[in-house]
Motif scaffolding. Structure first.
Motif, PDB file in Angstrom:
ATOM      1  N   GLU A 166      13.299  -4.696   3.713  1.00  0.00           N
ATOM      2  CA  GLU A 166      12.980  -3.839   4.811  1.00  0.00           C
ATOM      3  C   GLU A 166      13.988  -3.275   5.783  1.00  0.00           C
ATOM      4  O   GLU A 166      13.816  -2.294   6.295  1.00  0.00           O
ATOM      5  N   MET A 196       2.754  -5.521  -1.419  1.00  0.00           N
ATOM      6  CA  MET A 196       3.841  -6.845  -1.167  1.00  0.00           C
ATOM      7  C   MET A 196       3.737  -7.117   0.365  1.00  0.00           C
ATOM      8  O   MET A 196       3.943  -6.462   1.067  1.00  0.00           O
ATOM      9  N   SER A 200       4.752  -8.374   3.865  1.00  0.00           N
ATOM     10  CA  SER A 200       5.746  -8.227   4.859  1.00  0.00           C
ATOM     11  C   SER A 200       6.549  -9.380   4.958  1.00  0.00           C
ATOM     12  O   SER A 200       6.474 -10.672   4.925  1.00  0.00           O
ATOM     13  N   PHE A 201       7.816  -9.274   5.714  1.00  0.00           N
ATOM     14  CA  PHE A 201       8.818 -10.158   5.917  1.00  0.00           C
ATOM     15  C   PHE A 201       8.100 -11.386   7.037  1.00  0.00           C
ATOM     16  O   PHE A 201       8.021 -12.702   6.799  1.00  0.00           O
ATOM     17  N   PRO A 224      14.655  -0.562  -0.378  1.00  0.00           N
ATOM     18  CA  PRO A 224      14.219  -1.449  -1.364  1.00  0.00           C
ATOM     19  C   PRO A 224      15.301  -1.495  -2.489  1.00  0.00           C
ATOM     20  O   PRO A 224      14.869  -2.367  -3.439  1.00  0.00           O
ATOM     21  N   THR A 262      14.583 -12.013   0.609  1.00  0.00           N
ATOM     22  CA  THR A 262      14.659 -10.601  -0.189  1.00  0.00           C
ATOM     23  C   THR A 262      14.006  -9.497   0.432  1.00  0.00           C
ATOM     24  O   THR A 262      14.534  -8.330   0.641  1.00  0.00           O
ATOM     25  N   VAL A 263      12.586  -9.754   0.851  1.00  0.00           N
ATOM     26  CA  VAL A 263      11.958  -8.754   1.538  1.00  0.00           C
ATOM     27  C   VAL A 263      12.415  -8.373   2.912  1.00  0.00           C
ATOM     28  O   VAL A 263      12.443  -7.168   2.982  1.00  0.00           O
ATOM     29  N   GLU A 264      12.956  -9.325   3.655  1.00  0.00           N
ATOM     30  CA  GLU A 264      13.852  -8.819   4.955  1.00  0.00           C
ATOM     31  C   GLU A 264      14.824  -8.010   4.671  1.00  0.00           C
ATOM     32  O   GLU A 264      14.933  -6.774   5.082  1.00  0.00           O
TER      33      GLU A 264
END
Length: 247
Positions: free
Chosen positions: A47, A1, A3-4, A51, A42-44
């Motif tokens: 992190e 995936m 990263s932010f 998750p 969403t990824v931020e």
């Protein structure tokens, strides 16, 4: 995936390139940017908050916002009477599924920015943060609605005083956003932002700067640039100053 940071860099690149695209590519490009911004947010969150918890918060904002949109299109409350075109893709009861993204992708950046300026004071701080976060998210809509309505993604049949948009729309955003963040406050508690939340603040700051510049210099919409820049800046500037002072 990814990263932010990688997603934020891609988002910035896509938004800068957007202004150079021919008109026939703008609708798919808009959908792509919405998806990229949602992914970055969403990824931020994942992190920074884990998750499961992070994406769950983002999804909660999208679900509450989408529910409000369903009521809004059907009844005219709380946003006023408006309707969506076909440009955002598949719909549920006349509301595009993609509309949920507008609530989800800027919720955490607004929450983090508000956390930097909410001050101290236990329960009062929590109430202030909910109110400030709601104002921060609504401030983004001062940019969003005029641009998307101008490009035909949705419309206001009766018009309104601000770029053809009625004041009820922003009151509806404020009330719906307050509902989102009232739920978040029960989950997140009263903890102030930390360095782990800097990505969300960066996304809020970039959106403020990028939208202000684009409306002023590219799209030639000085009223929107001034109104949106002032609205988002009222939260972004003190949040950035507070973060700098806290380093």
């Amino acid at each position: 995936m990814p990263s932010f940071r990688a997603l934020l860099g891609s988002l910035i690149g896509a938004q800068v390139a957007y202004s150079r695209l021919p008109e026939r590519h703008l609708v798919p490009a808009t959908r792509g940017i919405v998806g990229l911004m949602l992914a970055a947010s969403t990824v931020e969150a994942a992190e920074a908050r884990g998750p499961r918890r992070g994406p769950a918060l983002v999804a909660t904002a999208g679900a509450i916002g989408f529910a409000a949109e369903l009521v809004g299109v059907a009844t005219g409350k709380p946003f006023g009477h408006y309707s969506y075109s076909e440009k955002l893709g598949p719909k549920v009861r006349d509301v595009p599924v993609a509309a949920a993204a507008a609530w989800a992708m800027m919720a955490r950046p607004s929450w983090v920015a508000a956390g930097h300026v909410a001050g101290r004071g236990g329960r009062l701080r929590r109430l202030r943060r909910v109110g400030l976060a709601a104002a921060a998210l609504t401030a983004w809509d001062v940019f969003l609605d005029p641009r998307m309505a101008r490009d035909g993604f949705w419309s206001w049949p009766a018009g309104g005083r601000y770029e053809g948009i009625p004041a009820t729309n922003f009151l509806g955003w404020l009330g719906t956003s307050a509902g989102v963040f009232a739920v978040w406050s029960l989950v997140e508690g009263d903890e102030p932002p930390t360095a782990a939340d800097d990505g969300a603040l960066a996304l809020y700051a970039w959106t403020w700067i990028g939208e202000t510049f684009a409306h002023a210099a590219i799209w030639r919409r000085p009223v929107v640039a001034l109104a949106g820049g002032a609205a988002m800046g009222a939260v972004a500037v003190p949040a950035l100053l507070a973060r700098r002072a806290g380093r």
